[in-house]
Design a protein around this motif. Structure first.
Motif, PDB file in Angstrom:
ATOM      1  N   LEU A 204      20.161   7.299 -28.292  1.00 11.44           N
ATOM      2  CA  LEU A 204      19.980   8.620 -27.698  1.00 11.44           C
ATOM      3  C   LEU A 204      19.077   8.552 -26.467  1.00 11.44           C
ATOM      4  O   LEU A 204      19.275   9.306 -25.506  1.00 11.44           O
ATOM      5  N   THR A 205      18.109   7.656 -26.482  1.00 12.24           N
ATOM      6  CA  THR A 205      17.287   7.442 -25.287  1.00 12.24           C
ATOM      7  C   THR A 205      18.137   6.870 -24.162  1.00 12.24           C
ATOM      8  O   THR A 205      17.998   7.268 -22.991  1.00 12.24           O
ATOM      9  N   ALA A 206      19.026   5.944 -24.502  1.00  8.58           N
ATOM     10  CA  ALA A 206      19.940   5.387 -23.498  1.00  8.58           C
ATOM     11  C   ALA A 206      20.849   6.479 -22.942  1.00  8.58           C
ATOM     12  O   ALA A 206      21.153   6.497 -21.741  1.00  8.58           O
ATOM     13  N   ASP A 278      18.792   1.872 -18.872  1.00  6.36           N
ATOM     14  CA  ASP A 278      17.462   1.830 -18.261  1.00  6.36           C
ATOM     15  C   ASP A 278      17.558   1.357 -16.815  1.00  6.36           C
ATOM     16  O   ASP A 278      16.948   1.944 -15.908  1.00  6.36           O
ATOM     17  N   ASP A 279      18.321   0.307 -16.599  1.00 10.86           N
ATOM     18  CA  ASP A 279      18.476  -0.243 -15.253  1.00 10.86           C
ATOM     19  C   ASP A 279      19.133   0.776 -14.326  1.00 10.86           C
ATOM     20  O   ASP A 279      18.695   0.963 -13.184  1.00 10.86           O
ATOM     21  N   ALA A 280      20.175   1.444 -14.819  1.00  8.56           N
ATOM     22  CA  ALA A 280      20.880   2.425 -13.993  1.00  8.56           C
ATOM     23  C   ALA A 280      19.979   3.595 -13.647  1.00  8.56           C
ATOM     24  O   ALA A 280      19.949   4.066 -12.502  1.00  8.56           O
ATOM     25  N   ALA A 281      19.208   4.093 -14.629  1.00 10.95           N
ATOM     26  CA  ALA A 281      18.351   5.256 -14.384  1.00 10.95           C
ATOM     27  C   ALA A 281      17.258   4.947 -13.365  1.00 10.95           C
ATOM     28  O   ALA A 281      17.005   5.729 -12.442  1.00 10.95           O
ATOM     29  N   VAL A 282      16.605   3.804 -13.527  1.00 12.68           N
ATOM     30  CA  VAL A 282      15.499   3.452 -12.630  1.00 12.68           C
ATOM     31  C   VAL A 282      16.011   3.104 -11.231  1.00 12.68           C
ATOM     32  O   VAL A 282      15.533   3.632 -10.215  1.00 12.68           O
ATOM     33  N   ALA A 310      12.462   8.113 -15.953  1.00 12.62           N
ATOM     34  CA  ALA A 310      13.182   6.870 -16.263  1.00 12.62           C
ATOM     35  C   ALA A 310      12.204   5.747 -16.574  1.00 12.62           C
ATOM     36  O   ALA A 310      12.450   4.931 -17.475  1.00 12.62           O
ATOM     37  N   TRP A 311      11.118   5.680 -15.826  1.00 15.03           N
ATOM     38  CA  TRP A 311      10.092   4.663 -16.116  1.00 15.03           C
ATOM     39  C   TRP A 311       9.533   4.825 -17.526  1.00 15.03           C
ATOM     40  O   TRP A 311       9.365   3.844 -18.254  1.00 15.03           O
ATOM     41  N   VAL A 312       9.255   6.071 -17.922  1.00 10.47           N
ATOM     42  CA  VAL A 312       8.689   6.309 -19.253  1.00 10.47           C
ATOM     43  C   VAL A 312       9.697   5.958 -20.337  1.00 10.47           C
ATOM     44  O   VAL A 312       9.369   5.296 -21.325  1.00 10.47           O
ATOM     45  N   ARG A 313      10.945   6.392 -20.181  1.00 16.90           N
ATOM     46  CA  ARG A 313      11.959   6.088 -21.199  1.00 16.90           C
ATOM     47  C   ARG A 313      12.200   4.581 -21.318  1.00 16.90           C
ATOM     48  O   ARG A 313      12.522   4.087 -22.404  1.00 16.90           O
ATOM     49  N   ALA A 314      12.075   3.872 -20.219  1.00 16.01           N
ATOM     50  CA  ALA A 314      12.284   2.421 -20.255  1.00 16.01           C
ATOM     51  C   ALA A 314      11.237   1.713 -21.102  1.00 16.01           C
ATOM     52  O   ALA A 314      11.442   0.552 -21.507  1.00 16.01           O
ATOM     53  N   LEU A 315      10.123   2.385 -21.389  1.00 11.72           N
ATOM     54  CA  LEU A 315       9.078   1.816 -22.244  1.00 11.72           C
ATOM     55  C   LEU A 315       9.372   2.003 -23.724  1.00 11.72           C
ATOM     56  O   LEU A 315       8.684   1.441 -24.576  1.00 11.72           O
TER      57      LEU A 315
END
Length: 337
Positions: A204-206, A278-282, A310-315
């Motif tokens: 869901l985060t993705a 994550d890569d796509a969002a950032v 996006a930075w926060v979700r990538a964590l």
């Protein structure tokens, strides 16, 4: 196998976008961000955020946002993980704030979570979002949580110095154990080095990251068509075309991975989907900022909000290094068989 969205799934996606457009329009997003920037009194700001979050949570609960995968006999909608991923994609697109994933996982077990009456958060990767505003933390309240200065103005963060076993990995435990029934990804399963991490939470985060990636792609393309330089739209220049094309490619690759993982429920595929999302969002947020030029760096533009979220979700787990480890282990296991 046909992976195209069904008519019901398209209607769900469109209806969610319309709903969030009413509950969390661009004006509400901007008001919240500007309020955070203007008010540096942490105590007062937390009180304002808590009141706003609860109002939004109740509206989302009334719409069935958190009860998507709760069985119908338990008062939920009885949908699957694939449908939940579509809804969370729209939430990411709208930059909807709050511990959405944790409250969704708690629905059906924590009283009031499904209806939005209670705000539930969780420890994920040693971080807890919206801790001060939450009524409950899955797995129990973390000891020694330290407030951090979050890069995202709409995602307050606490770091847990020594997370309890299970909670740091994001596994649903304690009062939130086995929170939701549904189809798709298994609840609380794990692979390789990520014992205890929650595949549904990662998926869901993705999906949220995918929604953000799609939104920044649309924003960049629209601006490239409108902004003129040297007598023509900047989108006519090859360098800008390449940036926009790259954004679209990353978005669609991530979309394929997220949708497929939502259907198969395979934990390794979910980890790969989060890595790509994550890569796509950032990277899309960065390229969108580049397309906007100097305007993209201003507080008035919303581009920086997508990048910071996006930075926060990538964590959130699995982070890139963990997802890569899972993929390597999965490939190695397959090669040895």
């Amino acid at each position: 196998m046909d992976f195209r969205l069904t008519g019901d799934q398209r209607a769900l996606k469109d209806g969610t976008r319309e709903l969030l457009g009413r509950l969390w329009p661009a004006a509400a997003l901007r008001e919240a961000v500007n309020r955070d920037a203007a008010d540096r009194d942490a105590v007062h700001r937390d009180a304002v955020d808590r009141a706003g979050l609860r109002k939004l949570w109740r509206a989302l609960g009334d719409a069935g946002f958190f009860a998507l995968r709760v069985p119908e006999e338990s008062g939920g909608l009885g949908l699957g993980t694939a449908e939940a991923a579509l809804v969370f994609e729209e939430a990411g697109r709208a930059l909807l704030p709050g511990p959405l994933v944790a409250t969704h996982l708690a629905a059906g077990t924590v009283p009031g979570a499904a209806s939005g009456e209670r705000v539930v958060t969780r420890v994920d990767g040693g971080l807890v979002t919206w801790l001060d505003a939450a009524d409950q933390v899955l797995g129990g309240a973390p000891a020694g949580a330290v407030a951090l200065r979050s890069v995202d103005p709409l995602t307050p963060l606490h770091r847990v110095p020594d997370p309890p076993s299970g909670s740091s990995s994001g596994a649903v435990s304690g009062s939130g154990s086995g929170a939701v029934s549904g189809t798709g990804a298994s609840e609380g399963s794990s692979v390789g080095p990520l014992a205890g991490y929650h595949p549904v939470a990662a998926l869901l985060t993705a999906a949220e990251q995918l929604g953000s990636a799609g939104r920044t792609t649309e924003t960049a393309v629209r601006y490239a068509k409108e902004r003129e330089q040297f007598g023509r739209p900047v989108g006519a220049f090859q360098a800008v075309k390449h940036l926009c094309a790259g954004m679209l490619v990353r978005t669609e690759i991530a979309r394929s991975a997220v949708y497929a993982a939502a259907v198969t429920g395979d934990a390794a595929e979910i980890a790969g989907a989060k890595l790509l999302a994550d890569d796509a969002a950032v990277r899309n947020a960065r390229d969108c900022l580049q397309v906007h030029g100097g305007m993209g760096f201003t507080w008035e533009a919303d581009v920086h909000l997508h990048l910071k979220r996006a930075w926060v979700r990538a964590l959130m787990r699995p982070v890139a290094a963990e997802a890569e480890e899972i993929q390597a282990e999965t490939l190695g296991t397959g090669a040895s068989q």
